[in-house]
Design a protein around this motif. Structure first.
Motif, mmCIF file in Angstrom:
data_model
loop_
_atom_site.group_PDB
_atom_site.id
_atom_site.type_symbol
_atom_site.label_atom_id
_atom_site.label_comp_id
_atom_site.label_asym_id
_atom_site.label_seq_id
_atom_site.Cartn_x
_atom_site.Cartn_y
_atom_site.Cartn_z
ATOM 1 N N MET A 163 0.844 -1.181 0.000
ATOM 2 C CA MET A 163 0.000 0.000 0.000
ATOM 3 C C MET A 163 0.887 1.241 0.000
ATOM 4 N N SER A 164 0.591 2.155 -0.867
ATOM 5 C CA SER A 164 1.363 3.378 -1.020
ATOM 6 C C SER A 164 0.871 4.446 -0.038
ATOM 7 N N THR A 165 1.819 5.219 0.489
ATOM 8 C CA THR A 165 1.454 6.316 1.377
ATOM 9 C C THR A 165 1.996 7.613 0.808
ATOM 10 N N GLN A 166 1.561 8.715 1.386
ATOM 11 C CA GLN A 166 2.036 10.034 0.954
ATOM 12 C C GLN A 166 3.520 10.225 1.226
ATOM 13 N N HIS A 167 4.105 9.374 2.059
ATOM 14 C CA HIS A 167 5.502 9.521 2.462
ATOM 15 C C HIS A 167 6.467 8.697 1.614
ATOM 16 N N ASP A 168 5.952 7.833 0.753
ATOM 17 C CA ASP A 168 6.805 6.910 -0.001
ATOM 18 C C ASP A 168 7.898 7.618 -0.789
ATOM 19 N N ALA A 169 7.549 8.635 -1.554
ATOM 20 C CA ALA A 169 8.530 9.314 -2.410
ATOM 21 C C ALA A 169 9.620 9.968 -1.571
ATOM 22 N N GLU A 170 9.249 10.593 -0.464
ATOM 23 C CA GLU A 170 10.249 11.251 0.378
ATOM 24 C C GLU A 170 11.189 10.226 1.026
ATOM 25 N N ARG A 186 12.515 -3.880 3.799
ATOM 26 C CA ARG A 186 11.217 -3.568 4.410
ATOM 27 C C ARG A 186 11.218 -2.138 4.899
ATOM 28 N N ILE A 187 10.093 -1.477 4.710
ATOM 29 C CA ILE A 187 9.834 -0.164 5.297
ATOM 30 C C ILE A 187 8.511 -0.289 6.023
ATOM 31 N N LEU A 247 19.470 -1.596 10.255
ATOM 32 C CA LEU A 247 18.164 -1.247 10.798
ATOM 33 C C LEU A 247 18.199 0.257 11.044
ATOM 34 N N LEU A 248 17.363 0.981 10.330
ATOM 35 C CA LEU A 248 17.318 2.443 10.428
ATOM 36 C C LEU A 248 15.974 2.862 10.976
ATOM 37 N N THR A 249 15.966 3.601 12.099
ATOM 38 C CA THR A 249 14.697 4.161 12.560
ATOM 39 C C THR A 249 14.560 5.555 11.981
ATOM 40 N N LEU A 250 13.357 5.860 11.556
ATOM 41 C CA LEU A 250 13.053 7.135 10.919
ATOM 42 C C LEU A 250 12.146 7.970 11.801
ATOM 43 N N ILE A 251 12.324 9.277 11.690
ATOM 44 C CA ILE A 251 11.420 10.212 12.350
ATOM 45 C C ILE A 251 11.108 11.332 11.359
ATOM 46 N N ASN A 252 9.867 11.742 11.323
ATOM 47 C CA ASN A 252 9.427 12.804 10.429
ATOM 48 C C ASN A 252 9.528 14.124 11.184
ATOM 49 N N THR A 253 10.446 14.982 10.739
ATOM 50 C CA THR A 253 10.723 16.246 11.420
ATOM 51 C C THR A 253 10.190 17.411 10.587
ATOM 52 N N ASP A 254 10.380 18.611 11.069
ATOM 53 C CA ASP A 254 10.009 19.803 10.292
ATOM 54 C C ASP A 254 10.801 19.881 8.991
ATOM 55 N N GLU A 255 11.976 19.259 8.949
ATOM 56 C CA GLU A 255 12.810 19.240 7.749
ATOM 57 C C GLU A 255 12.532 18.018 6.879
ATOM 58 N N GLY A 256 11.582 17.177 7.261
ATOM 59 C CA GLY A 256 11.271 15.951 6.527
ATOM 60 C C GLY A 256 11.769 14.725 7.272
ATOM 61 N N ARG A 310 4.720 9.791 11.712
ATOM 62 C CA ARG A 310 5.879 10.370 12.398
ATOM 63 C C ARG A 310 7.071 9.446 12.559
ATOM 64 N N ILE A 311 6.856 8.115 12.615
ATOM 65 C CA ILE A 311 7.978 7.209 12.870
ATOM 66 C C ILE A 311 7.912 5.998 11.943
ATOM 67 N N GLY A 312 9.072 5.382 11.766
ATOM 68 C CA GLY A 312 9.136 4.182 10.949
ATOM 69 C C GLY A 312 10.471 3.482 11.109
#
Length: 126
Positions: free
Chosen positions: A1-8, A77-78, A102-111, A84-86
Motif C-alpha cells: 500500500m502506497s502512502t504520501q511519504h513513499d517518495a520522500e 522492508r519499510i 536497521l534504520l529508525t526514521l522520524i518525520n521532522t520539520d525538515e522531513g 511520524r515514525i518508521g
C-alpha cells in the motif's frame, strides 16, 4: 500500500546509499537527524557514536566510488507507524563487506530523517 511519504522516504534512502558510496558527509547530513545514534553491533566490534564523530569517519574514508567498488543495495522492508515514525531494514555491499542495517526514521520539520542506525556486517568471501 502506497502512502504520501513513499517518495520522500525513497529519496532519503537514495541519498543514504549514495552518500555512503561516495563518502559524502554533506549528503549524509541531509539523511541523518542531528541526534543520530550510530551503533555497530557486529560481533567483536561493538561501538556507538553520534553524528559528528560518524561524519568525521565518513570524511576520512576513501570513497568506495573512487575505487569503482561493486555496489549493491536492497531495501527489504519499510514499516511506518503513523505519519511520524518508521523503520527500514536494508542491506548493502560495500568496502568488501555485506552490511545489514536497521534504520529508525522520524518525520521532522525538515522531513524524514534517520534517527538511529544499527548495523552489523560480515566480510565478503569473494
Amino acid at each position: 500500500m502506497s502512502t504520501q511519504h513513499d517518495a520522500e522516504i525513497d529519496a532519503l534512502l537514495g541519498r543514504y546509499f549514495d552518500g555512503l558510496y561516495h563518502s559524502d558527509s554533506s549528503v549524509l547530513r541531509t539523511v541523518f537527524h542531528t541526534d543520530l545514534s550510530y551503533v555497530n553491533g557486529t560481533d567483536g566490534t561493538y561501538e556507538t557514536m553520534g553524528l559528528e564523530d560518524y561524519m568525521a569517519r565518513i570524511d576520512a574514508r576513501t570513497p568506495p566510488a573512487s575505487r569503482n567498488d561493486p555496489r549493491e543495495e536492497v531495501v527489504e522492508r519499510i514499516a511506518l507507524k503513523g505519519d511520524r515514525i518508521g523503520i527500514v531494514e536494508a542491506r548493502m555491499t560495500m568496502l568488501g563487506r555485506n552490511y545489514q542495517d536497521l534504520l529508525t526514521l522520524i518525520n521532522t520539520d525538515e522531513g524524514w530523517r534517520v534517527l538511529t542506525k544499527v548495523f552489523s556486517f560480515v566480510e565478503r568471501k569473494d
